[in-house]
Design an enzyme around this catalytic site. Sequence first.
Site, PDB file in Angstrom:
ATOM      1  N   ASN A   8       2.946 149.657   6.821  1.00 36.40           N
ATOM      2  CA  ASN A   8       1.403 148.706   6.829  1.00 36.40           C
ATOM      3  C   ASN A   8       2.157 147.226   5.675  1.00 36.40           C
ATOM      4  O   ASN A   8       3.293 147.866   4.983  1.00 36.40           O
ATOM      5  CB  ASN A   8       0.964 149.110   7.433  1.00 36.40           C
ATOM      6  CG  ASN A   8      -0.380 148.423   7.824  1.00 36.40           C
ATOM      7  OD1 ASN A   8      -0.327 147.043   7.434  1.00 36.40           O
ATOM      8  ND2 ASN A   8      -0.652 148.429   9.454  1.00 36.40           N
ATOM      9  N   ARG A   9       0.178 147.340   5.587  1.00 37.61           N
ATOM     10  CA  ARG A   9       0.808 146.211   4.177  1.00 37.61           C
ATOM     11  C   ARG A   9       0.100 146.761   2.769  1.00 37.61           C
ATOM     12  O   ARG A   9      -0.974 148.341   3.257  1.00 37.61           O
ATOM     13  CB  ARG A   9      -0.434 145.294   4.762  1.00 37.61           C
ATOM     14  CG  ARG A   9       0.291 144.307   5.768  1.00 37.61           C
ATOM     15  CD  ARG A   9      -0.686 143.290   6.065  1.00 37.61           C
ATOM     16  NE  ARG A   9      -0.324 142.072   6.634  1.00 37.61           N
ATOM     17  CZ  ARG A   9       0.435 142.647   7.648  1.00 37.61           C
ATOM     18  NH1 ARG A   9       0.424 143.892   8.824  1.00 37.61           N
ATOM     19  NH2 ARG A   9       0.642 141.792   9.293  1.00 37.61           N
ATOM     20  N   HIS A  52       6.006 146.827   5.093  1.00 35.82           N
ATOM     21  CA  HIS A  52       7.047 147.244   6.099  1.00 35.82           C
ATOM     22  C   HIS A  52       7.823 148.432   5.210  1.00 35.82           C
ATOM     23  O   HIS A  52       9.261 148.543   5.116  1.00 35.82           O
ATOM     24  CB  HIS A  52       7.437 147.096   6.614  1.00 35.82           C
ATOM     25  CG  HIS A  52       6.726 147.085   8.520  1.00 35.82           C
ATOM     26  ND1 HIS A  52       5.249 147.545   8.557  1.00 35.82           N
ATOM     27  CD2 HIS A  52       5.971 145.945   9.297  1.00 35.82           C
ATOM     28  CE1 HIS A  52       4.639 147.380   9.754  1.00 35.82           C
ATOM     29  NE2 HIS A  52       5.399 146.379  10.215  1.00 35.82           N
ATOM     30  N   GLU A  84       1.183 151.931  16.886  1.00 37.86           N
ATOM     31  CA  GLU A  84       1.760 152.027  15.111  1.00 37.86           C
ATOM     32  C   GLU A  84       1.376 153.151  14.642  1.00 37.86           C
ATOM     33  O   GLU A  84      -0.043 153.121  14.202  1.00 37.86           O
ATOM     34  CB  GLU A  84       2.221 151.044  14.339  1.00 37.86           C
ATOM     35  CG  GLU A  84       3.333 150.552  14.715  1.00 37.86           C
ATOM     36  CD  GLU A  84       3.320 149.439  14.296  1.00 37.86           C
ATOM     37  OE1 GLU A  84       3.321 149.071  13.182  1.00 37.86           O
ATOM     38  OE2 GLU A  84       2.966 147.337  14.568  1.00 37.86           O
ATOM     39  N   HIS A 105       7.835 151.520  15.394  1.00 38.95           N
ATOM     40  CA  HIS A 105       7.179 150.323  15.528  1.00 38.95           C
ATOM     41  C   HIS A 105       8.245 149.877  17.168  1.00 38.95           C
ATOM     42  O   HIS A 105       8.934 148.618  16.871  1.00 38.95           O
ATOM     43  CB  HIS A 105       8.342 149.340  14.558  1.00 38.95           C
ATOM     44  CG  HIS A 105       7.153 147.821  13.876  1.00 38.95           C
ATOM     45  ND1 HIS A 105       6.653 147.833  15.211  1.00 38.95           N
ATOM     46  CD2 HIS A 105       6.440 148.250  12.733  1.00 38.95           C
ATOM     47  CE1 HIS A 105       5.820 146.738  14.447  1.00 38.95           C
ATOM     48  NE2 HIS A 105       5.659 146.419  13.385  1.00 38.95           N
TER      49      HIS A 105
END
Length: 375
Positions: free
Chosen positions: A94-95, A120, A339, A190
């Site tokens: 993720n971020r 990621h 996810e 993912h």
Amino acid sequence: MTPNPRNNITFDEDEFDKYTDSDTGTIVSVRKFTWRSTSGVSVQVITYGATITSIKMPDKNGVIDDIVMGFDNMQGYLNPLNPYFGATVGRVANRIGFARITIDGQTFHISANLGQHTLHGGLKGFDKVNWNHYVNGNKLVLSYLSKDLEEGFPGDVVSTVTFELTDENRFLYDFKCTSTKPTYVNLTNHSYFNLAGHGSGATEVYKHEISINADSTTEVDKDSIPTGKLLPVSGTIFDLRIPKVLGTVIHMIPGYSGYDHNFCITKGTIQENTFIARAYHPPSGRILEVYSNQPGVQFYTSNSIPEHPNDFKGDKRKLAVLTGKGGARYYKHGSFCFETQNYPDAINHNNFPPAILYPGQLYHHTVEYRLFVEQ
């Protein structure tokens, strides 16, 4: 092919493909491992990216189809358009806002690959390396050493992921990590699902009934970076505690072309697996249930995959095409992801679940996919 005497699963190893490592120039063999059950369920994993490349299961009429997106060869997985199909994502999924983390007062600048932010794992995350492999019975153990300051993250981190298909058609995978320095770890898988079959497109995805065991989501800014605020789902389009037909809600997300949000799982403890999410495709009868010990799940509906030409309003000559297994064309909203993970950008928010992995500690993330058919 080696039968396991304790169950009805067969498990075999073969070569998937080869590719040339861009850093060393050496030719790398990518291994593939396949589980098959007597009920018609099979799963395939490759060493590159510790990637789930195929999950096949029968429908209510006994017709078997592959329900995850993927490619037939390494050319597809190396394609810059590959949106992490089936990959193990890390060191941090993720971020990360502004590609920056602070651990015990020390700031580290991480590779930015999403404008000024990190997504990621950065430019070369765990999805872009060929993992070491070890077979224990019908369990596959893949491992990778991420060295100190790789993509900017501190500490040597040893990661393993163990995969297994059981007699009950439960596909299990288990992440473990240790580190030599305090660091940030948040892995996920993912996989992109379409229970009608990987090439059946958005029309069938819209028929899925989706439920997620979450009473809040993490608020995000215009760049999808969490603000730190948790938003109750009650009375909103994000309330998926009661199943909703995806096609009736996917176009109603304010400011988005679908779901791409972290849902905060309702659970008593993150140490035990709990129900995360369920997808049901009535025409086929196929059902996927996800269980995990993680506090969050990113529900993503493939919003960034190129649009179908019939839906694209611009110059169709400029429209990118993503071709997957068996020549199938993959388009926007043609699949969805569950996810499991910690909340995005958790290290930068004191009110989010703990995110730092210290030496001597074990990061342990368990996931279970339950695959079955409603007759």
